[in-house]
Design an enzyme around this catalytic site. Structure first.
Site, PDB file in Angstrom:
ATOM      1  N   LYS A 278       0.779  -1.245   0.023  1.00 23.70           N
ATOM      2  CA  LYS A 278       0.109   0.121   0.078  1.00 23.70           C
ATOM      3  C   LYS A 278       0.840   1.320  -0.053  1.00 23.70           C
ATOM      4  O   LYS A 278       2.088   1.180   0.358  1.00 23.70           O
ATOM      5  CB  LYS A 278      -0.957   0.060   1.449  1.00 23.70           C
ATOM      6  CG  LYS A 278      -1.969  -1.130   1.353  1.00 23.70           C
ATOM      7  CD  LYS A 278      -2.730  -0.881   2.594  1.00 23.70           C
ATOM      8  CE  LYS A 278      -4.063  -1.978   2.619  1.00 23.70           C
ATOM      9  NZ  LYS A 278      -5.037  -1.726   1.532  1.00 23.70           N
ATOM     10  N   ARG A 352     -10.222 -11.759   1.807  1.00 17.27           N
ATOM     11  CA  ARG A 352     -11.021 -12.990   0.896  1.00 17.27           C
ATOM     12  C   ARG A 352     -10.243 -14.218   1.252  1.00 17.27           C
ATOM     13  O   ARG A 352     -10.562 -15.423   1.126  1.00 17.27           O
ATOM     14  CB  ARG A 352     -11.385 -12.507  -0.159  1.00 17.27           C
ATOM     15  CG  ARG A 352     -10.350 -12.232  -1.315  1.00 17.27           C
ATOM     16  CD  ARG A 352     -10.572 -11.592  -2.654  1.00 17.27           C
ATOM     17  NE  ARG A 352     -10.981  -9.995  -2.236  1.00 17.27           N
ATOM     18  CZ  ARG A 352     -11.257  -8.952  -3.110  1.00 17.27           C
ATOM     19  NH1 ARG A 352     -11.443  -9.312  -4.506  1.00 17.27           N
ATOM     20  NH2 ARG A 352     -11.504  -7.897  -2.836  1.00 17.27           N
TER      21      ARG A 352
HETATM   22  N1  BES Z   1      -8.199  -3.950   4.270  1.00 21.70           N
HETATM   23  C1  BES Z   1      -8.261  -3.520   3.042  1.00 21.70           C
HETATM   24  C2  BES Z   1      -9.473  -2.685   2.862  1.00 21.70           C
HETATM   25  C3  BES Z   1      -9.639  -1.424   3.189  1.00 21.70           C
HETATM   26  C4  BES Z   1      -8.896  -0.215   2.887  1.00 21.70           C
HETATM   27  C5  BES Z   1     -10.534  -1.180   4.327  1.00 21.70           C
HETATM   28  C6  BES Z   1      -8.988   0.896   3.394  1.00 21.70           C
HETATM   29  C7  BES Z   1     -10.635   0.173   4.744  1.00 21.70           C
HETATM   30  C8  BES Z   1      -9.841   1.152   4.189  1.00 21.70           C
HETATM   31  C9  BES Z   1      -8.333  -4.662   2.006  1.00 21.70           C
HETATM   32  O1  BES Z   1      -7.457  -5.711   2.448  1.00 21.70           O
HETATM   33  C10 BES Z   1      -7.597  -4.183   0.847  1.00 21.70           C
HETATM   34  O2  BES Z   1      -6.652  -3.894   0.787  1.00 21.70           O
HETATM   35  N2  BES Z   1      -8.824  -4.275  -0.384  1.00 21.70           N
HETATM   36  C11 BES Z   1      -8.339  -3.880  -1.513  1.00 21.70           C
HETATM   37  C12 BES Z   1      -8.914  -4.774  -2.671  1.00 21.70           C
HETATM   38  C13 BES Z   1      -8.260  -4.543  -3.956  1.00 21.70           C
HETATM   39  C14 BES Z   1      -6.792  -4.769  -3.872  1.00 21.70           C
HETATM   40  C15 BES Z   1      -9.098  -5.464  -4.965  1.00 21.70           C
HETATM   41  C16 BES Z   1      -8.829  -2.402  -1.774  1.00 21.70           C
HETATM   42  O3  BES Z   1      -9.834  -2.192  -1.236  1.00 21.70           O
HETATM   43  O4  BES Z   1      -8.270  -1.684  -2.432  1.00 21.70           O
HETATM   44 MN    MN Z   2      -5.383  -5.607   1.946  1.00 26.05          MN
END
Ligand code: BES
Ligand code: MN
Ligand code: ZN
Length: 497
Positions: A278, A352
């Protein structure tokens, strides 16, 4: 701080403060009216003078009102009858609690009657009064060297008519259980990720096991998970020094052969994104990526305290998502416990990956229903903002039950479609599916992924990415979904009885 239900005559209550409700146009609630009569029209006079109009959440603190034994009376505006809803009700309670906290009094009596919201009956109004005033007293100081000053407030009493005492006592018990569950969820969420690791969560579960007779906790370690074939869950923690844990908490409150309701929580104790790292901004907030599991801990605590006559299993899939030489890479293919294979195209779609194996494991219990709770997608924040949890389900009746529980508990969810058309976005050339479905409908394709592991039972998914914590000045975990989940289970126990 303790709550209690009391009966009696408002004029003779010996307390530091009585809170009564006033409405626009000088209208006094029944209790305020009684206090006014005892004081020979003193309150009405103040209203007529215009010091308080009765608009929602206005407050006016009066000392030594004639004819009353109480030291103070707090007038609390509750707005026009037709405008009263759970939102205005909660705002009014927050306003009253802010006065009570800042004056440093040690006891107060709520004499608010039961016309505070048009959204709920007397039982739930009283319960919300307990829940919301209780939540205003939450303080986090676990990791501060100087502990928060102990609460001056020792007792909150709720005045009710004698005929309503049984209902009020029940509301107090249930409300207290929900506050305690919510506080636990907030504490776990707020803890820093160097303390709140998968191992820490497992220890928490063992503590709950010690505390509650009806709870039996099992911790499945990495070796056992490998034997069970949970290679997808295990792939997420591969880059971390912290071992992953599958935590299973079985609550037996109902007949032994009753099918349990299963709650499955995403417990990523820190989500860096892994090799699909990230960006740096606000990355600290990814300590909250275990809030789904925190809500499972919270709901389990609440139902244990309420001693609900049903069976419930809480499962937490706990792992830390880190980049390293051992971490999963985009392109890796893993085999899930179900036997289906997954191409990991983005290691940041890790929720997931842990949930799918936990959901397969949930099938062992022949569940009456399975609900997973997860901070799963940023897309859910885009779709629904910070108010509603996203709800997706393979069973319309279950979805309706959860939507209703959300309304009843003022912890609302909003349903999104789980149509087959979206499934194609997960097609992979090299495995049975890939773990991302592109930008369009990100919350839905995440749920589509999970749905491939939940075909055998009634299942719903709650995406709490937008509601699990607040950012900015009031940064902190909300404990959201503990009220909804507890209400759902309360409703289940009522229909089974
Ligand atoms: N934990 C995150 C989702 C999230 C991001 C929750 C910001 C709250 C605030 C999750 O693991 C994630 O990173 N999801 C990705 C999925 C994508 C790579 C398909 C996302 O939402 O960007
Ligand atoms: Mn994630
Ligand atoms: Zn995540």
């Amino acid at each position: 701080m303790d709550f209690e239900i009391i009966n009696g005559d408002i004029a003779s209550l010996e307390t530091e403060c009585i809170v009564v409700a006033v409405a626009p146009e000088g209208q006094l609630s029944p209790s305020a009216g009684a206090a006014d009569s005892a004081s020979n029209g003193y309150l009405q006079e103040i209203l007529s003078a215009g010091d308080i109009s009765g608009k929602n959440a206005q407050t006016l603190l009066l000392h030594k009102v004639p004819g009353l034994k109480a030291r103070r009376i707090l007038l609390l505006g509750i707005g026009k009858a037709e405008d009263r809803n759970n939102r205005s009700f909660r705002k009014a309670i927050i306003a009253a609690m802010s006065v009570i906290k800042s004056t440093g009094i040690s006891q107060a009596v709520f004499a608010l009657d039961d016309a505070l919201t048009n959204d709920s009956d007397a039982y739930r109004q009283l319960r919300h009064l307990v829940e919301w005033s209780g939540q205003e007293l939450y303080q986090y100081d676990e990791t501060k060297s100087k502990k928060a000053d102990p609460l001056k407030l020792e007792k909150l009493s709720i005045l009710c008519a004698e005929d309503d005492t049984d209902l009020a006592e029940q509301a107090l018990l249930d409300g207290t259980a929900i506050v305690n569950g919510t506080s636990l969820a907030r504490d776990l969420g707020n803890l820093p990720p160097n303390i709140c690791t998968p191992t820490y969560l497992a220890e928490q579960a063992l503590e709950l096991d010690d505390e509650f007779e009806a709870l039996t906790t099992t911790i499945v370690d990495e070796e056992e998970m490998a034997e069970l074939g949970m290679h997808c869950l295990l792939s997420v923690g591969k880059g971390s020094e912290q071992p992953s844990k599958l935590i299973v908490m079985q609550y037996n409150g109902g007949p032994e052969d009753d099918a349990p309701h299963v709650l499955v929580g995403k417990g990523i104790t820190f989500d860096t994104g892994g090799i699909s790292l990230k960006s740096g901004d606000s990355m600290d907030e990814m300590k909250y990526d275990m809030c789904g599991s925190a809500s499972v801990f919270g709901a389990m605590t609440a139902i244990c305290e309420m001693a609900l006559p049903i069976n419930v299993v809480g499962i937490v899939a706990a792992a830390e998502n880190m980049p390293s030489g051992n971490a999963s890479k985009p392109g890796d293919i893993v085999t899930t416990m179900s036997g289906q294979t997954v191409e990991i195209l983005n290691t940041d779609a890790e929720g997931r990956l842990v949930l799918c194996d936990a959901l397969t494991y949930a099938g062992r219990f022949n569940p009456a229903s399975v609900i997973d709770i997860a901070t799963l997608t940023g897309a859910c924040i885009v779709a629904l903002g910070h108010q509603a949890s996203g709800l997706l389900s393979n069973d319309d009746q279950l979805a309706q039950s959860l939507l209703q529980a959300g309304e009843q508990s003022a912890d609302r969810a909003w349903q999104l479609p789980l149509w087959d058309e979206f499934q194609e976005q997960l097609d992979s050339n090299f495995a049975d599916m890939q773990n991302i479905g592109g930008r369009p409908g990100g919350t839905i394709t995440a749920a589509c992924f999970l749905s491939r592991f939940t075909k055998e039972y009634r299942w719903a998914h709650l995406d709490i990415a937008g509601v699990a914590w607040n950012s900015g000045k009031s940064k902190g975990a909300t404990g959201r979904c503990v009220p909804l989940l507890t209400q759902y289970l309360l409703n289940q126990s009522a229909t089974e009885e």
